[in-house]
Design a protein around this motif. Structure first.
Motif, mmCIF file in Angstrom:
data_model
loop_
_atom_site.group_PDB
_atom_site.id
_atom_site.type_symbol
_atom_site.label_atom_id
_atom_site.label_comp_id
_atom_site.label_asym_id
_atom_site.label_seq_id
_atom_site.Cartn_x
_atom_site.Cartn_y
_atom_site.Cartn_z
ATOM 1 N N SER A 103 0.896 -1.227 -0.154
ATOM 2 C CA SER A 103 -0.068 -0.275 0.029
ATOM 3 C C SER A 103 0.850 1.130 0.014
ATOM 4 C CB SER A 103 -0.769 0.006 1.257
ATOM 5 O OG SER A 103 -1.917 1.147 1.236
ATOM 6 N N LYS A 104 0.433 2.208 -0.782
ATOM 7 C CA LYS A 104 1.155 3.478 -0.938
ATOM 8 C C LYS A 104 0.116 4.601 -1.039
ATOM 9 C CE LYS A 104 3.730 5.081 -4.885
ATOM 10 N NZ LYS A 104 4.710 4.833 -5.752
ATOM 11 N N THR A 105 0.637 5.812 -0.223
ATOM 12 C CA THR A 105 -0.380 6.812 -0.384
ATOM 13 C C THR A 105 0.198 8.201 -1.229
ATOM 14 O OG1 THR A 105 -1.418 6.081 1.630
ATOM 15 C CG2 THR A 105 -1.724 8.347 1.160
ATOM 16 N N GLU A 106 -0.437 8.721 -1.788
ATOM 17 C CA GLU A 106 0.037 9.909 -2.746
ATOM 18 C C GLU A 106 -0.956 11.077 -2.432
ATOM 19 O OE1 GLU A 106 3.234 8.239 -4.996
ATOM 20 O OE2 GLU A 106 2.529 10.201 -4.685
ATOM 21 N N TYR A 107 -0.512 12.132 -2.140
ATOM 22 C CA TYR A 107 -1.303 13.492 -1.889
ATOM 23 C C TYR A 107 -1.530 14.207 -3.190
ATOM 24 C CZ TYR A 107 -0.891 12.150 2.865
ATOM 25 O OH TYR A 107 -0.999 11.483 4.268
ATOM 26 N N ILE A 108 -2.716 14.582 -3.454
ATOM 27 C CA ILE A 108 -3.220 15.254 -4.562
ATOM 28 C C ILE A 108 -3.588 16.624 -4.165
ATOM 29 C CG2 ILE A 108 -4.622 15.424 -6.657
ATOM 30 C CD1 ILE A 108 -2.766 12.848 -6.541
ATOM 31 N N SER A 109 -3.031 17.589 -4.496
ATOM 32 C CA SER A 109 -3.080 19.121 -4.283
ATOM 33 C C SER A 109 -4.660 19.571 -4.790
ATOM 34 C CB SER A 109 -2.157 19.986 -4.752
ATOM 35 O OG SER A 109 -1.009 19.680 -3.787
#
Lengths: 213, 394
Positions: B349-355
């Motif tokens: 699992s990996k989390t990416e942040y979208i602005s």
């Protein structure tokens, strides 16, 4: 024709010298109806796109005609509303002992639709811009229709369109005042009252609708 | 003449009698080692056993001696038996009034000892006193050798990757002179299985191999601690072994990255549609890839795309996705979770942040832009101006 917009008093005064003729008013109302139909088509399309998922497949085919139906309905409705408005003005003017034929009143009310053509065009452009740029959310739960549609209808663009409509309605009301003055041989004051009552009611209703939805 | 003959005869008989009276020297018969035994002893130390054979320092062991009555027709009364030593500590008491030992019978006497002395060979003495028998003094060799078992790494992989199993082989050797028992290797490392390998007995100069499987969940330096335990006789001993390992990211695993991210406002207010591409830049395929919006304050996933199932993403492959999300007024980032499984079913699992940039013709509060307000004002001025003009012209 421009004189009806800039100097309606003089315009109607000159028209009183001729016979009643509904040709030009019918054309004006028709154009106004067509423009209204375009706006209705755009609004219905937006609603349809949002509500597609809530309808059963067999209903979706039928409902695809809704935008066209709305447009046609708007055109027809414009004529009916023209008659209704003229009848209301004629009725109220009777209180002030107005004199003159209903046909003349109908004719002069028709001329008052010219500003609604301009206002309708501007509103249609704004509405088209809004519908083409905004992403319509999908509604999957029928109970959530109002929850999704309300923000759409209360969006600033939609409110701007309504505000512009109200402004041009005031302009039309101004033309109707002078039209009634000459069509029903009323004083300016009585003509103003005759027009103001239904128009004010309509504007208040429109503002109320914008606030409630 | 007559007087000298009886004297001569008497002298001859006397000499003859003395010769028969001298006893023969007994042979040294049967006791190995040293042994300072008295003449003609009817009892002897027939044998001895030291257990364990080689003691380590501070080990407790036993010395068992076998006392045998060598007489064939008479019994011997054994009065006492003792063990004396200056270096080796004798823990047990001496034996007193042991009893009679019949002809040809033997008796085992055990003494408990403790090797409190340094490494070396020591000779504690056994003293056995018998009634009607000669006493025995016997020295027994006891070896003290504190050398322990050896343990070392026999084989480990050149590269150890996170979330991948690595086999570690440890070799155990016995450099001692005697056999040790209950040899086992234990570890308390949570990422190592098994936690214990029982090797069993290890003879002198014998070596055995024990295997462990290590599956690290984090990258970086790991130090695996093992403990070698064994018994020398009844004495427990242990030796520690630390194995430093460096864990790295798998060079072949799937690597998912996001590209082409677009955020479109829905209604220009708090609803957004996030679209983009998910790419596998690794060398292995990613199975069951799922994109979804993570739970966070002010962030709510919305239908129709609360989550987006991508499925199998092979190496160098990509897929599009879209997600719908409602973002609170004070939030500027949306956490996107990328989940996938490898061929072993392990979930990554990996989390990416979208602005979130609030634009698209609307200010952050959802009001009209200035241009639209200007248009409205202009229209109002024109309309009201024309109305006023028409009344002026009336």
């Amino acid at each position: 024709m421009l004189e009806v917009l800039t100097n309606p008093n003089k315009f109607f005064e000159a028209r009183m010298k001729g016979e009643e003729s509904l040709k030009i008013p019918v054309l004006i109302v028709l154009i106004s109806g067509i423009i209204g139909g375009i706006s209705a088509f755009l609004t219905s399309s937006m609603m349809m796109e949002a509500m597609t998922k809530t309808l059963p497949p067999e209903a979706q085919g039928v409902m695809s005609f809704m935008p066209i139906g709305s447009a046609i309905g708007a055109v027809i409705a414009s004529f009916i509303i023209w008659l209704i408005i003229a009848a209301i003005f004629f009725g109220i003017s009777c209180i002030f002992k107005g004199e003159g034929k209903f046909k003349r009143t109908l004719e002069f009310v028709g001329y008052g639709y010219i500003p609604t053509i301009i206002g309708g065009l501007i509103s249609a452009v704004l509405l088209y811009n809004f519908v083409s740029t905004v992403q319509i959310p999908m509604i999957t739960d029928p109970t959530k229709i109002k929850e999704v549609i309300t923000p759409l209808m209360k969006s600033p663009m939609m409110l701007l369109s309504s505000a512009i409509g109200v402004l041009f309605m005031l302009w039309s009301a101004n033309i109707w005042v002078f039209g009634l003055k000459h069509a029903r041989n009323l004083s300016a004051k009585n003509a103003l009252i005759t027009v103001a009552i239904p128009v004010a009611a309509y504007i208040l209703f429109s503002v109320y609708q914008m606030g409630v939805m | 003449m007559r007087q000298t003959l009886p004297s001569f005869l008497f002298l001859f008989l006397l000499i003859f009698a003395i010769a028969f009276a001298i006893p023969s020297v007994s042979a040294y018969d049967g006791i190995s080692g040293l042994g300072t035994e008295e003449q003609e002893s009817s009892i002897m130390i027939a044998g001895y056993q030291v257990s364990p054979e080689v003691l380590m320092r501070n080990d407790v062991g036993t010395v068992t001696v076998t006392v045998k009555n060598m007489e064939s027709d008479k019994s011997v009364n054994i009065k006492d038996a003792r063990m004396l030593s200056r270096d080796i500590k004798v823990l047990s008491d001496s034996y007193f009034n042991i009893g009679r030992l019949g002809p040809g019978e033997s008796l085992n006497l055990t003494f408990t000892i403790k090797a409190i002395c340094p490494d070396g060979i020591y000779y504690p003495r056994i003293l056995v006193d018998g009634e009607d028998a000669q006493n025995i003094r016997y020295s027994i060799p006891v070896t003290v050798d504190s050398s322990s078992l050896t343990i070392g790494v026999k084989d480990i992989p050149v590269d150890i990757f996170k979330e991948e199993r690595a086999r570690i082989e440890l070799a155990v050797g016995n450099p001692k002179q005697n056999t040790v028992t209950a040899v086992k290797i234990v570890t308390e490392e949570k990422e190592v299985i098994p936690s214990e390998v029982f090797v069993g007995a290890l003879s002198a100069d014998e070596s055995k191999v024990a295997s462990f499987n290590f599956t690290p969940h984090n990258k970086g330096v790991h130090i695996l601690n093992f403990k070698l335990e064994f018994k020398n006789g009844d004495n427990y001993h242990s030796t520690d072994l630390s194995v430093p390992l460096n864990v790295t990211e798998s060079k072949k695993s799937a690597e998912l990255i996001l590209t082409g991210i677009e955020v479109e406002p829905l209604l220009g207010m708090s609803l957004y549609k996030i679209t983009g591409d998910i790419n596998n830049a690794g060398l292995k395929e990613a199975k069951s890839v799922v994109m979804k919006v993570d739970d966070a304050e002010g962030i709510e996933a919305m239908h129709p795309y609360k989550a987006y199932f991508v499925g199998l993403l092979s190496a160098d492959d990509f897929s599009s996705f879209e997600l719908d999300v409602k973002v609170g007024e004070n939030e500027t980032q949306v956490p996107l979770v990328i989940e996938y499984k490898d061929e072993d079913g392990i979930l990554f699992s990996k989390t990416e942040y979208i602005s979130i940039e609030r634009s698209g013709g609307m200010t952050s509060s959802g009001e009209l832009p200035v241009s639209m307000i200007v248009v409205l004002v202009v229209i109002a001025i024109v309309v009201l101006g024309l109305i006023a003009y028409s009344w002026k012209k009336r």
